[in-house]
Design a protein around this motif. Structure first.
Motif, mmCIF file in Angstrom:
data_model
loop_
_atom_site.group_PDB
_atom_site.id
_atom_site.type_symbol
_atom_site.label_atom_id
_atom_site.label_comp_id
_atom_site.label_asym_id
_atom_site.label_seq_id
_atom_site.Cartn_x
_atom_site.Cartn_y
_atom_site.Cartn_z
ATOM 1 N N HIS B 19 -68.276 57.582 -11.912
ATOM 2 C CA HIS B 19 -68.723 56.478 -11.053
ATOM 3 C C HIS B 19 -69.981 56.831 -10.269
ATOM 4 O O HIS B 19 -70.598 55.979 -9.659
ATOM 5 C CB HIS B 19 -67.629 56.082 -10.061
ATOM 6 N N CYS B 20 -70.333 58.099 -10.251
ATOM 7 C CA CYS B 20 -71.450 58.523 -9.400
ATOM 8 C C CYS B 20 -72.765 57.929 -9.897
ATOM 9 O O CYS B 20 -73.121 58.060 -11.054
ATOM 10 C CB CYS B 20 -71.549 60.041 -9.361
ATOM 11 N N ILE B 21 -73.495 57.294 -8.977
ATOM 12 C CA ILE B 21 -74.811 56.761 -9.322
ATOM 13 C C ILE B 21 -75.913 57.578 -8.644
ATOM 14 O O ILE B 21 -77.054 57.132 -8.534
ATOM 15 C CB ILE B 21 -74.942 55.265 -8.959
ATOM 16 N N LYS B 22 -75.548 58.762 -8.165
ATOM 17 C CA LYS B 22 -76.504 59.741 -7.641
ATOM 18 C C LYS B 22 -77.224 59.281 -6.373
ATOM 19 O O LYS B 22 -78.287 59.801 -6.056
ATOM 20 C CB LYS B 22 -77.565 60.091 -8.699
ATOM 21 N N CYS B 23 -76.641 58.345 -5.665
ATOM 22 C CA CYS B 23 -77.370 57.710 -4.566
ATOM 23 C C CYS B 23 -77.630 58.635 -3.382
ATOM 24 O O CYS B 23 -78.458 58.332 -2.535
ATOM 25 C CB CYS B 23 -76.628 56.476 -4.088
ATOM 26 N N ASN B 24 -76.882 59.743 -3.299
ATOM 27 C CA ASN B 24 -77.075 60.708 -2.213
ATOM 28 C C ASN B 24 -76.504 60.277 -0.868
ATOM 29 O O ASN B 24 -76.720 60.956 0.132
ATOM 30 C CB ASN B 24 -78.554 61.049 -2.016
ATOM 31 N N ILE B 25 -75.804 59.181 -0.835
ATOM 32 C CA ILE B 25 -75.228 58.742 0.436
ATOM 33 C C ILE B 25 -74.265 59.806 0.963
ATOM 34 O O ILE B 25 -74.245 60.132 2.147
ATOM 35 C CB ILE B 25 -74.528 57.373 0.256
ATOM 36 N N PRO B 42 -72.130 67.356 -1.184
ATOM 37 C CA PRO B 42 -71.062 66.761 -2.001
ATOM 38 C C PRO B 42 -71.509 66.305 -3.388
ATOM 39 O O PRO B 42 -70.786 66.505 -4.364
ATOM 40 C CB PRO B 42 -70.602 65.556 -1.187
ATOM 41 N N LYS B 43 -72.653 65.703 -3.485
ATOM 42 C CA LYS B 43 -73.071 65.215 -4.800
ATOM 43 C C LYS B 43 -73.221 66.388 -5.757
ATOM 44 O O LYS B 43 -72.717 66.349 -6.881
ATOM 45 C CB LYS B 43 -74.395 64.450 -4.697
ATOM 46 N N TYR B 44 -73.854 67.418 -5.274
ATOM 47 C CA TYR B 44 -74.099 68.583 -6.127
ATOM 48 C C TYR B 44 -72.797 69.276 -6.513
ATOM 49 O O TYR B 44 -72.546 69.512 -7.697
ATOM 50 C CB TYR B 44 -75.035 69.548 -5.386
ATOM 51 N N GLY B 46 -69.786 68.193 -6.239
ATOM 52 C CA GLY B 46 -68.759 67.280 -6.738
ATOM 53 C C GLY B 46 -69.097 66.761 -8.127
ATOM 54 O O GLY B 46 -69.018 67.498 -9.107
ATOM 55 N N PRO B 47 -69.465 65.477 -8.211
ATOM 56 C CA PRO B 47 -69.637 64.873 -9.537
ATOM 57 C C PRO B 47 -70.689 65.571 -10.403
ATOM 58 O O PRO B 47 -70.574 65.593 -11.621
ATOM 59 C CB PRO B 47 -70.073 63.439 -9.223
ATOM 60 N N GLN B 48 -71.692 66.141 -9.755
ATOM 61 C CA GLN B 48 -72.773 66.757 -10.523
ATOM 62 C C GLN B 48 -72.303 68.054 -11.175
ATOM 63 O O GLN B 48 -72.457 68.242 -12.374
ATOM 64 C CB GLN B 48 -73.918 67.028 -9.553
ATOM 65 N N CYS B 77 -68.722 57.225 0.019
ATOM 66 C CA CYS B 77 -69.194 56.985 -1.348
ATOM 67 C C CYS B 77 -68.976 55.520 -1.733
ATOM 68 O O CYS B 77 -67.866 55.015 -1.669
ATOM 69 C CB CYS B 77 -68.469 57.889 -2.334
ATOM 70 N N PRO B 78 -70.052 54.829 -2.141
ATOM 71 C CA PRO B 78 -69.913 53.404 -2.433
ATOM 72 C C PRO B 78 -69.207 53.121 -3.760
ATOM 73 O O PRO B 78 -68.844 51.987 -4.033
ATOM 74 C CB PRO B 78 -71.365 52.916 -2.489
ATOM 75 N N THR B 79 -69.025 54.150 -4.588
ATOM 76 C CA THR B 79 -68.468 53.872 -5.907
ATOM 77 C C THR B 79 -67.090 54.481 -6.128
ATOM 78 O O THR B 79 -66.521 54.353 -7.202
ATOM 79 C CB THR B 79 -69.409 54.394 -7.018
ATOM 80 N N LYS B 82 -63.979 60.684 -6.276
ATOM 81 C CA LYS B 82 -63.057 61.509 -5.481
ATOM 82 C C LYS B 82 -63.643 62.903 -5.320
ATOM 83 O O LYS B 82 -63.176 63.879 -5.902
ATOM 84 C CB LYS B 82 -61.703 61.541 -6.145
ATOM 85 N N ILE B 83 -64.674 62.950 -4.504
ATOM 86 C CA ILE B 83 -65.468 64.166 -4.391
ATOM 87 C C ILE B 83 -64.651 65.319 -3.831
ATOM 88 O O ILE B 83 -64.606 66.403 -4.412
ATOM 89 C CB ILE B 83 -66.696 63.913 -3.489
ATOM 90 N N ALA B 84 -63.976 65.077 -2.703
ATOM 91 C CA ALA B 84 -63.256 66.172 -2.048
ATOM 92 C C ALA B 84 -62.180 66.736 -2.962
ATOM 93 O O ALA B 84 -61.934 67.942 -2.986
ATOM 94 C CB ALA B 84 -62.655 65.685 -0.730
HETATM 95 S S1 SF4 Z 1 -72.060 58.787 -2.556
HETATM 96 FE FE1 SF4 Z 1 -70.834 58.653 -4.427
HETATM 97 S S2 SF4 Z 1 -72.196 57.648 -5.888
HETATM 98 FE FE2 SF4 Z 1 -73.497 58.358 -4.208
HETATM 99 S S3 SF4 Z 1 -74.187 60.413 -4.854
HETATM 100 FE FE3 SF4 Z 1 -72.333 60.713 -3.654
HETATM 101 S S4 SF4 Z 1 -70.692 60.749 -5.162
HETATM 102 FE FE4 SF4 Z 1 -72.461 59.852 -6.167
#
Ligand code: SF4
Ligand SMILES: Cc1cc2nc3c(=O)[nH]c(=O)nc-3n(C[C@H](O)[C@H](O)[C@H](O)COP(=O)(O)OP(=O)(O)OC[C@H]3O[C@@H](n4cnc5c(N)ncnc54)[C@H](O)[C@@H]3O)c2cc1C
Ligand code: SF4
Lengths: 563, 416
Positions: B19-25, B42-44, B46-48, B77-79, B82-84
């Motif tokens: 679901h990650c769109i890399k938005c960096n929020i 978290p982005k790095y 987590g999903p990355q 996260c807007p999408t 489940k990063i944590a």
């Molecule tokens: S907030 Fe969510 S969608 Fe945006 S970069 Fe982080 S994990 Fe990805």
């Protein structure tokens, strides 16, 4: 017009041409390679990523199977850093003819393809997303191979032995004197300059374009271009190559390579290898077939789709593409057509590129009176010294940090390799492409490296923009870094126009592959990218970029995937 | 993780990276990456990073260990990535591969520690832990930050108090049964929180049952010791399921224990049995439960006014319940009492995170905005639902910190 002289000219910078070049160079033959785009611009850069075990062809095409099985072991030895030892599975799904499996095993035994039946439960433990209703599973020695890297590894090694590589050089004519071809005329696409290359022999390794090259000398070579489309999923939904245990057909295989898993492929005849598009029907077919292997795959995030063209040589008419044997063909035009000075090597697979090269160079070397034997099967190719290569060796950072990561000691490539490097080097603050972990250092080295003409070339060198956001966050960064480096080199004169052109060209390239997979998560991503580039940066309203000789982008000679 | 084929909860976690769109929020919101370069965010991690992890290959990363587990990223996260959780699992893999450091093994065993320190020997244990040279040695040898806030052991455990107390006065009418999950902190360090909870529940007509229980396992989960956490959760489910299956709610004052029973343990450990699910469904934060009673008109409103304005910090673990701010909802019924929410992300302790030598300063820097808010409020008392956060608040802001249930007990005029 510039004139160059060499002994053997190789046309085509794909796997085959690069393999031929290395083989020539190792035998001490003076040689040069010309490629109309960047290296791997053709089919090699658009293939599925599978290092064949041979299993796929055991029943239908035993000769190919044998070749693949042998070459598989050789490539693992000579270029482990380009290969991930994923292993493969052939599984019998409820949709498959159960009787094929026994024929498959018997044919593996006959052709020397290593195979071992494993329990279905073991297969499911290994690949949890696999269809739980499969009835049998067979392990084979499939792997994943990075064709960008492997091609560069071959040409880099050839260069060490004195070979010359000219990218963005398109062959427009062959010089024929009577029954002898004595050279080629190319255009340097970056400068528009014409270059004449004199040589004793030409090796035509242009794959699906081989017929076009042959025609330049008035020869007829029928290469059927079979388009194959693939869909990359956002992450490695499987870590093993998964094949359906049945006669090879459309959409029956999933290859995990780097950070993605690739579903494919199709096979559709196209009259011209330069003109084809991807249809929604193909995507649907691939995903529908994928459901047999991974239930639910239709709903998972697809990253992008792309297509490549198979170079299948046709001696006499075959009714359907898949019925043409995959085995390659070496055409000695002196014997075949009575025209000396050129051989064409067509067909085959990435997996058999080395064997094809060996056989080709054997013939050419013999003609030139060179008796040095082929050594490409024994000599290991060193990991590329070019820092731009994705799996480059350590630069300067502490070996202590690296020692903590067992993954970095593996001779084969592993999925986590890049992340471990970034972690060991503490370079996460320098990431330009965050999805595929490309650092500024890597990017700058790639920009400085010879022959790089645009951001798409950087992509092939570094995987820039190949991850989930498909360039959303790295394109503007990379364009800015390019601008910075090039203006440092050429002074103020560069201006902003080239960067603008690079930016729009790369976005266009990325978005072309996105459009066939716009649903769910990827649609959301595309919308964000659209907001960034069109709403925030207004790239569609930038003033027309001034043509610049250092950038080759949409030149008609190298444009692919129309529409 | 041994992933079960086609387990949807599992898929929704493992595949959530898609679901990650890399938005960096998330990166912008993460309190840890805001204060240290050691954590890429978290982005790095987590999903990355997840795209580079492979079950059958060695772990490719270690910076994920700097994730405190505060879940601020999940919140923003807007999408719905489940990063944590991805981070917790990645850490567990690292631990499984490289082994768990002795220090982490120790501080994650809150039960063992509690049993050693709480009881008549508490003054001695407290004296020792308050002894500078010993703390220095602990820091040098074990890596437990010298200055980190360690709670004081209680002279008596909550369970011993409960066993010995005289039976509550039988209220008239049918009594609803509830199980109180006290957790380690209440049992060994702050028995008065449990006493307040029992008093409030009984005041509202509940019969409080103290079932056998073990540590909820959260410290084990957050230190990556999943095997031990699984054993703890299995034991707790065995103890609690008989009640849960009868519809008896399990109520806790520790927002981390209740989150673990509700969600963390089943999700991270991939435990899916009907018993595990029932226990999860029947577990409530105490104010969540009191709010339900209130909504049914079953909460007594015989409050005495408390003329005070107090700073309130909803801990990360409470926010992860996604139940709003039930303590605020209930305490605002008390005449005169005003709670002002901190709006700070995290106090920085994150369970055992801030105790570690290499993370202590990060924890303090993360908590700095909260400490500042509390100090500026001028109050000598702060309110917070989670024990480790209360200790950190006291350590960082220099004021006493209480569980809201203590305030509510006071409003009811209950003697505890
Ligand atoms: S907030 Fe969510 S969608 Fe945006 S970069 Fe982080 S994990 Fe990805
Ligand atoms: C969809 C698909 C999936 C495949 N998957 C696999 C797989 O998983 N495993 C496997 O082993 N094999 C696979 N193959 C086969 C494999 O990709 C090809 O056999 C192999 O890449 C061919 O390499 P090549 O060098 O012969 O041709 P190419 O890579 O096409 O190289 C030819 C080059 O010649 C250049 N050229 C053409 N005209 C000119 C000119 N006039 N002047 C200069 N240069 C010119 C082109 O730009 C091109 O770069 C796949 C093929 C397809 C189509
Ligand atoms: S859980 Fe907290 S510390 Fe960890 S990545 Fe998320 S926001 Fe950052």
């Amino acid at each position: 017009m510039r004139t160059l002289t060499t002994d053997v000219l190789v046309i085509g910078g794909g796997a085959t041409g690069a393999g031929v070049l290395r083989d020539l160079a190792l035998r001490g033959i003076r040689c040069a390679l010309v490629e109309k785009g960047d290296l791997t611009h053709g089919t090699t850069g658009r293939y599925h990523g599978l290092l064949h075990s041979g299993g796929r062809y055991v029943v239908k095409d035993p000769q190919s199977a044998e070749e693949c099985a042998r070459e598989n072991e050789i490539l693992r030895r000579i270029m482990p850093h380009c290969i991930e030892d994923t292993g493969g599975l052939f599984v019998v799904t409820p949709a498959d003819d159960e009787s094929y499996a026994d024929r498959f095993v018997a044919a593996c035994r006959r052709t020397g393809v290593w195979v071992e039946e494993i329990a279905v439960s073991a297969a499911l433990r290994r690949e949890p997303l696999l269809n739980p209703r499969i009835s049998r599973a067979f392990a084979v020695r499939d792997g994943a191979a990075d064709s960008f890297l492997a091609t560069h590894a071959n040409t880099d090694d050839a260069r060490r032995y004195g070979a010359q590589v000219l990218t963005y050089h398109v062959v427009n004519g062959l010089e024929r004197v009577g029954d002898r071809i004595i050279g080629a005329v190319c255009e340097d696409l970056r400068s528009g300059e014409m270059v004449r290359i004199h040589c004793a022999a030409i090796i035509n390794a242009t794959g699906a374009w081989a017929g076009k090259i042959a025609a330049l000398a008035g020869l007829q070579v029928s290469v059927v271009a079979g388009k194959g489309t693939m869909v990359a999923m956002n992450h490695r939904i499987v870590n093993t190559v998964i094949n359906r245990c049945k006669m090879p057909d459309d959409g029956d295989i999933i290859v995990p390579i780097h950070t993605v898993a690739v579903l494919g492929t199709t096979d559709i005849y196209v009259p011209d290898p330069d003109v084809y598009s991807i249809t929604p029907e193909e995507i649907r077919l691939i995903l529908d077939e994928g459901e047999h292997l991974i239930p639910g795959v239709r709903r998972m995030r697809a990253l992008r789709a792309w297509a490549g063209v198979r170079p299948l040589y046709r001696e006499e008419d075959a009714t359907h593409d898949r019925d043409i044997p995959r085995t390659y063909r070496l055409l000695d035009h002196e014997v075949r057509d009575g025209v000396a000075g050129m051989v064409s090597i067509v067909g085959g697979k990435w997996t058999t590129y080395r064997l094809m090269a060996e056989e080709t160079v054997d013939v050419v070397a013999h003609r030139l009176g060179v008796t040095t034997p082929c050594r490409t099967a024994e000599l290991r190719i060193e990991a590329s010294a070019q820092p731009a290569a994705p799996l480059r060796p350590a630069i300067s950072h502490g070996s202590a940090a690296r020692a903590r990561f067992a993954i970095l000691a593996s001779p084969f490539y592993m999925l986590g390799h890049r992340l471990a490097e970034v972690e060991a080097d503490d370079s996460y603050g320098d990431l330009v492409c965050e999805c595929e972990l490309v650092t500024r250092e890597q990017l700058e080295a790639a920009i400085e490296s010879e022959g790089t003409a645009n951001l798409d070339d950087l992509r092939r060198d570094t995987r820039l923009g190949m991850g989930p956001c498909q360039g959303g966050f790295c394109t503007y960064r990379a364009a800015a870094i390019w601008h910075e480096r090039r203006s440092a080199r050429y002074g103020q004169a560069a201006g902003a126009a080239p960067a603008t052109r690079l930016l729009t060209h790369f976005l266009q390239e990325r978005w072309k592959g996105l459009t066939p997979t716009l649903w769910g998560d990827q649609l959301r991503q595309a919308r964000l990218d659209e907001l960034i580039y069109l709403e925030t940066l207004a790239v569609d309203r930038l003033p027309e970029a001034i043509p610049d000789e250092t950038i080759v982008t949409g030149h008609a000679a190298i444009a692919t995937e129309a529409g | 993780m041994g992933v079960m084929p086609h387990d949807h909860i599992e898929l929704s976690l493992e595949q959530s990276l898609d679901h990650c769109i890399k938005c960096n929020i998330c990166t912008a919101a993460c309190p840890v990456s805001a204060v240290t370069d050691l954590f890429p965010g978290p982005k790095y991690v987590g999903p990355q990073a997840q795209r580079f992890r492979h079950e059958r290959q060695p772990a490719p990363d270690e910076s994920v260990d700097y994730c405190s587990g505060c879940r601020v990223c999940n919140e923003v996260c807007p999408t719905g990535v489940k990063i944590a959780e991805l981070n917790a699992r990645a850490r567990a893999r690292l631990v499984a591969e490289r082994g768990i450091p002795l220090r982490n093994r120790l501080i994650s065993r809150s039960e063992v520690l509690g049993r050693l320190g709480a009881g008549p020997q508490a003054p001695l244990a407290n004296l020792a832990l308050g002894f500078g040279p010993l703390r220095l040695a602990l820091e040098r040898v074990l890596g437990i930050a010298r200055a980190a806030p360690l709670p004081k052991f209680s002279r008596y455990t909550f369970r011993s108090w409960f066993r010995r107390r005289s039976a509550p006065m039988a209220n008239s009418g049918p009594r609803r049964q509830v199980v109180y999950f006290h957790g380690c902190a209440t049992n060994y360090y702050e028995p008065w929180v449990g006493r307040a909870a029992v008093a409030v529940l009984e005041h509202n007509g509940c019969e409080v049952i103290i079932a056998p229980q073990r540590c909820c396992g959260l410290p084990l989960l957050s230190n990556g010791d999943f095997a031990a956490a699984r054993r703890a959760h299995e034991a707790n489910v065995a103890y609690l399921a008989p009640y849960a299956l009868r519809g008896v709610p399990i109520i806790g004052t520790s927002t981390s224990c209740t989150l673990t029973l509700k969600e963390e343990a089943p999700e991270l450990l991939g435990m899916r049995s009907a018993m595990v699910r029932t226990v999860a469904e029947q577990t409530f934060d105490i104010f969540e439960y009191l709010r339900m009673m209130y909504e049914c008109g079953e909460l007594r409103a015989d409050f005495r006014p408390i003329e005070r304005t107090l700073p309130y910090h909803p801990p990360c673990q409470l926010r992860a319940h996604r139940i709003g701010r039930p303590a605020l909802d209930i305490l605002e019924l008390v005449p005169g009492l005003r709670l002002v929410e901190s709006h700070a992300d995290c106090c920085g302790i994150a369970g055992t995170y801030g105790l570690k030598r290499e993370k202590y300063q990060i924890g303090m820097d993360v908590g700095a905005p909260l400490f500042e808010t509390i100090r500026r409020s001028g109050s000598d008392l702060a309110v917070c639902d989670s024990e480790t956060c209360r200790w950190q608040i006291t350590h960082g802001a220099g004021v006493a910190a209480r569980h809201p249930i203590e305030i509510l007990a006071k409003a009811y005029g209950l003697v505890i």
